[in-house]
Scaffold this active site. Sequence first.
Site, PDB file in Angstrom:
ATOM      1  N   ASP A 259       0.737  -1.277   0.172  1.00  0.00           N
ATOM      2  CA  ASP A 259      -0.126  -0.013  -0.065  1.00  0.00           C
ATOM      3  C   ASP A 259       0.747   1.143   0.014  1.00  0.00           C
ATOM      4  O   ASP A 259       1.421   1.549   1.010  1.00  0.00           O
ATOM      5  CB  ASP A 259      -0.722  -0.076   1.139  1.00  0.00           C
ATOM      6  CG  ASP A 259      -2.038  -0.870   1.061  1.00  0.00           C
ATOM      7  OD1 ASP A 259      -2.838  -0.871   0.071  1.00  0.00           O
ATOM      8  OD2 ASP A 259      -2.541  -1.671   2.020  1.00  0.00           O
TER       9      ASP A 259
ATOM     10  N   ASP B 128     -10.350  -5.226  -1.338  1.00  0.00           N
ATOM     11  CA  ASP B 128      -9.163  -4.780  -0.392  1.00  0.00           C
ATOM     12  C   ASP B 128     -10.147  -3.688   0.683  1.00  0.00           C
ATOM     13  O   ASP B 128     -10.444  -2.949   0.518  1.00  0.00           O
ATOM     14  CB  ASP B 128      -8.405  -3.771  -1.219  1.00  0.00           C
ATOM     15  CG  ASP B 128      -6.942  -3.221  -0.634  1.00  0.00           C
ATOM     16  OD1 ASP B 128      -6.856  -3.612   0.772  1.00  0.00           O
ATOM     17  OD2 ASP B 128      -6.112  -2.498  -0.913  1.00  0.00           O
TER      18      ASP B 128
HETATM   19  C1  DX5 Z   1      -6.432   0.738   2.927  1.00  0.00           C
HETATM   20  C2  DX5 Z   1      -5.572  -0.410   2.155  1.00  0.00           C
HETATM   21  C3  DX5 Z   1      -5.657  -1.945   2.552  1.00  0.00           C
HETATM   22  C4  DX5 Z   1      -5.543  -2.232   3.696  1.00  0.00           C
HETATM   23  C5  DX5 Z   1      -6.567  -3.429   4.228  1.00  0.00           C
HETATM   24  O1  DX5 Z   1      -6.246   1.798   2.220  1.00  0.00           O
HETATM   25  O2  DX5 Z   1      -5.639  -0.188   0.591  1.00  0.00           O
HETATM   26  O3  DX5 Z   1      -4.807  -2.665   1.412  1.00  0.00           O
HETATM   27  O4  DX5 Z   1      -3.932  -2.379   4.089  1.00  0.00           O
HETATM   28  O5  DX5 Z   1      -6.241  -3.479   5.539  1.00  0.00           O
HETATM   29  P1  DX5 Z   1      -7.139  -4.341   6.382  1.00  0.00           P
HETATM   30  O6  DX5 Z   1      -7.165  -5.771   5.708  1.00  0.00           O
HETATM   31  O7  DX5 Z   1      -6.529  -4.459   7.837  1.00  0.00           O
HETATM   32  O8  DX5 Z   1      -8.391  -3.874   6.209  1.00  0.00           O
HETATM   33 ZN    ZN Z   2      -4.341  -1.705  -0.855  1.00  0.00          ZN
END
Ligand code: DX5
Ligand code: ZN
Length: 220
Positions: free
Chosen positions: A37, A177
Amino acid sequence: MEFERSVSPSLLAADFADLGNAALRAEAGGAGSIHLDYMDGHYVPNISFGIDLIPALKKRVGIPLIAHLMLSNAPDRLDDFIEAKPDCIVLQEDAVHNPLQLIERIRSAEIMAGIAINPPRALKKIGPLLPHIDYLLIMSVNPGFGGQEFIEDTLSKMEEAHRFRVEHGLHFDIAVDGGVNIYTAKSILETGANVLIAGTAVFGKDDVGGAIRSMLTPSR
Ligand code: DX5
Ligand code: ZN
């Protein structure tokens, strides 16, 4: 048509002092790819890591690296990301003006191209791009932070995207995601989406491999 299911752990939820080992644990645990990310403190409030992480991780793991660019100036930085050669570069559709041209730039470097769409945005906005991408990333939280709650309304967008790819004979992955965990994975996979991106639900557990497997075989 069968689309291969996999889990793509997001390093955002890993120990930032130990990212290489986190990637290795994910690979050993059966992850299909690693999700990176990129956050610039502008498109989203948070700031994550730099481009150099990509070549550093490539020395440690063999599974694909997916760079998710949550940047206001992704077009300006694109050459640097292309040079770092992740396996896939994902652009936020609402952060770029000329997505098709950028997709072609990415693909001509033999890198897969992806588009990410945020929860409030309709899939029809990116309909014309879908035949040109390798990876559709459906955000199921508003981007910026890990550990948020899954937005149920986004399930219908996943169904719509899956219908579209089947009807048009396309092969792009549908990745989801945000807020993906053993409880939300089942309804996500039922839509036809095939890549589960998960940060907290993977790196929040001691048994990374067990977390990955239980998301792919959800019991409820
Ligand atoms: C949010 C990111 C995600 C995040 C997901 O802006 O794009 O990839 O890391 O995290 P979790 O799985 O904890 O919701
Ligand atoms: Zn992401």
